[in-house]
Motif scaffolding. Structure first.
Motif, short mmCIF file in Angstrom:
data_model
loop_
_atom_site.label_atom_id
_atom_site.label_comp_id
_atom_site.label_asym_id
_atom_site.label_seq_id
_atom_site.Cartn_x
_atom_site.Cartn_y
_atom_site.Cartn_z
N ALA A 139 0.84 -1.21 0.00
CA ALA A 139 0.00 0.00 0.00
C ALA A 139 0.87 1.25 0.00
O ALA A 139 0.57 2.22 -0.71
CB ALA A 139 -0.94 -0.01 1.20
N SER A 140 1.97 1.24 0.78
CA SER A 140 2.79 2.46 0.81
C SER A 140 3.55 2.62 -0.52
O SER A 140 3.75 3.73 -1.01
CB SER A 140 3.72 2.49 2.02
OG SER A 140 4.76 1.60 1.84
N LEU A 141 3.93 1.49 -1.12
CA LEU A 141 4.57 1.55 -2.44
C LEU A 141 3.59 2.10 -3.48
O LEU A 141 3.94 2.91 -4.34
CB LEU A 141 5.01 0.13 -2.83
CG LEU A 141 6.02 -0.04 -3.95
CD1 LEU A 141 7.30 0.72 -3.66
CD2 LEU A 141 6.35 -1.52 -4.14
N GLN A 142 2.35 1.67 -3.36
CA GLN A 142 1.33 2.12 -4.31
C GLN A 142 1.12 3.64 -4.22
O GLN A 142 0.98 4.32 -5.23
CB GLN A 142 0.00 1.40 -4.02
CG GLN A 142 -1.11 1.82 -4.97
CD GLN A 142 -2.26 0.83 -5.01
OE1 GLN A 142 -2.35 -0.06 -4.17
NE2 GLN A 142 -3.13 0.97 -5.98
N GLU A 143 1.18 4.14 -2.98
CA GLU A 143 1.02 5.58 -2.79
C GLU A 143 2.18 6.34 -3.46
O GLU A 143 1.98 7.36 -4.11
CB GLU A 143 0.98 5.88 -1.30
CG GLU A 143 0.13 7.07 -0.97
CD GLU A 143 0.14 7.32 0.52
OE1 GLU A 143 -0.18 6.39 1.29
OE2 GLU A 143 0.51 8.46 0.90
N THR A 144 3.40 5.79 -3.28
CA THR A 144 4.56 6.41 -3.92
C THR A 144 4.39 6.43 -5.44
O THR A 144 4.66 7.43 -6.11
CB THR A 144 5.85 5.62 -3.56
OG1 THR A 144 5.89 5.48 -2.15
CG2 THR A 144 7.10 6.31 -4.04
N VAL A 145 3.93 5.29 -5.98
CA VAL A 145 3.74 5.19 -7.43
C VAL A 145 2.70 6.21 -7.92
O VAL A 145 2.89 6.86 -8.96
CB VAL A 145 3.33 3.74 -7.82
CG1 VAL A 145 2.82 3.67 -9.25
CG2 VAL A 145 4.51 2.79 -7.64
N LEU A 161 8.69 -2.31 -9.26
CA LEU A 161 8.45 -3.73 -9.56
C LEU A 161 9.25 -4.61 -8.58
O LEU A 161 8.72 -5.58 -8.03
CB LEU A 161 8.85 -4.03 -11.01
CG LEU A 161 8.65 -5.47 -11.45
CD1 LEU A 161 7.18 -5.88 -11.34
CD2 LEU A 161 9.13 -5.67 -12.89
N LEU A 162 10.50 -4.23 -8.35
CA LEU A 162 11.32 -5.01 -7.40
C LEU A 162 10.70 -4.96 -6.01
O LEU A 162 10.70 -5.95 -5.27
CB LEU A 162 12.76 -4.49 -7.37
CG LEU A 162 13.55 -4.69 -8.67
CD1 LEU A 162 14.94 -4.08 -8.55
CD2 LEU A 162 13.66 -6.17 -9.02
N GLY A 163 10.16 -3.80 -5.64
CA GLY A 163 9.49 -3.67 -4.34
C GLY A 163 8.28 -4.59 -4.25
O GLY A 163 8.04 -5.22 -3.21
N GLN A 164 7.54 -4.70 -5.32
CA GLN A 164 6.38 -5.60 -5.32
C GLN A 164 6.83 -7.05 -5.15
O GLN A 164 6.26 -7.81 -4.36
CB GLN A 164 5.57 -5.44 -6.62
CG GLN A 164 4.81 -4.12 -6.68
CD GLN A 164 4.15 -3.88 -8.03
OE1 GLN A 164 4.83 -3.85 -9.05
NE2 GLN A 164 2.85 -3.67 -8.03
N ILE A 165 7.88 -7.43 -5.89
CA ILE A 165 8.37 -8.81 -5.80
C ILE A 165 8.90 -9.08 -4.38
O ILE A 165 8.63 -10.12 -3.78
CB ILE A 165 9.46 -9.08 -6.86
CG1 ILE A 165 8.85 -8.97 -8.26
CG2 ILE A 165 10.10 -10.45 -6.65
CD1 ILE A 165 9.87 -8.98 -9.40
N ALA A 166 9.62 -8.10 -3.83
CA ALA A 166 10.19 -8.29 -2.48
C ALA A 166 9.09 -8.41 -1.44
O ALA A 166 9.21 -9.17 -0.47
CB ALA A 166 11.11 -7.12 -2.16
#
Ligand code: URA
Length: 208
Positions: free
Chosen positions: A18-24, A119-124
């Motif tokens: 969710a926090s990655l999505q906000e950054t995106v 993408l790497l964040g999602q995989i991680a």
């Protein structure tokens, strides 16, 4: 795994996604951000064993904010269902780039680079057992392999994400829409072989 631990892990995955999505959503790292209606982050089960990576959003994805919802997406959903994989239950789906390239062209190397951390964040966060690389942009962007999909599809490939994460390259559903034959040796025929291999691998992982 006990249920409490499983729920805690699920919550942690969802929080970091969710926090990655906000950054995106606020990203302007490349020019694709100028043409987007909205970003298309990804969707599905953040605890899934399988992550499928496509190229980038098309028109319908840009309009809805969801990956693979156009014609290619509908075909993909059917293909996955043929081996009992439900999009929201069994798989997480995302793309190499999170904003629509103009006229559905392939993303440029600098656009892929600008998005690669996401993408790497999602995989991680998800730590999938299996990554399906859907089409040559995904294969090149994730594993650096520029070989045509027809030559590498169906093989289990090692990944830089550890021994517990294997990848398989598969044809992109847009390519299958342009090549509808199901004759032995056709792209659709090979997709079916690849789906059966995926199902067998998932069954063997479950049995462990
Ligand atoms: N093609 C892709 O690669 N991704 C989508 O989300 C839709 C079409």
């Amino acid at each position: 795994m006990n249920k409490t631990l499983e729920n805690t892990l699920l919550a942690a995955h969802s929080a970091s996604l969710a926090s990655l999505q906000e950054t995106v959503q606020n990203c302007h790292a490349c020019l694709l951000s100028k043409g987007r209606t909205q970003t298309v982050f990804g969707e599905g089960n953040p605890n899934a064993s399988v992550v499928l990576i496509g190229e980038g959003p098309g028109q319908q994805e840009d309009e809805t904010g969801r990956p693979f919802v156009g014609r290619a997406g509908k075909l993909l959903t059917e293909i996955l269902a043929s081996v009992d994989l439900q999009r929201d239950r069994d798989i997480y789906i995302c793309n190499v780039v999170k904003c629509r390239p103009p006229n559905n062209r392939a993303p440029l190397p600098e656009e892929v680079k600008a998005c690669s951390g996401y993408l790497l964040g999602q995989i991680a966060a998800i730590k999938p057992a299996i990554i399906l690389l859907c089409g040559s942009t995904a294969l090149k962007s994730v594993l650096g392999i520029a070989t045509p999909i027809s030559k590498v599809r169906g093989q289990w490939l090692e990944t830089p994400f550890g021994d517990n994460t294997l990848a398989m390259a598969i044809f992109h559903p847009s390519y299958l829409l342009r090549n509808p034959s199901k004759e032995p040796g056709s792209p659709k025929y090979w997709m079916w072989q690849d789906m059966k291999a995926l199902r067998e691998k998932l069954n063997s992982l479950k049995a462990k």
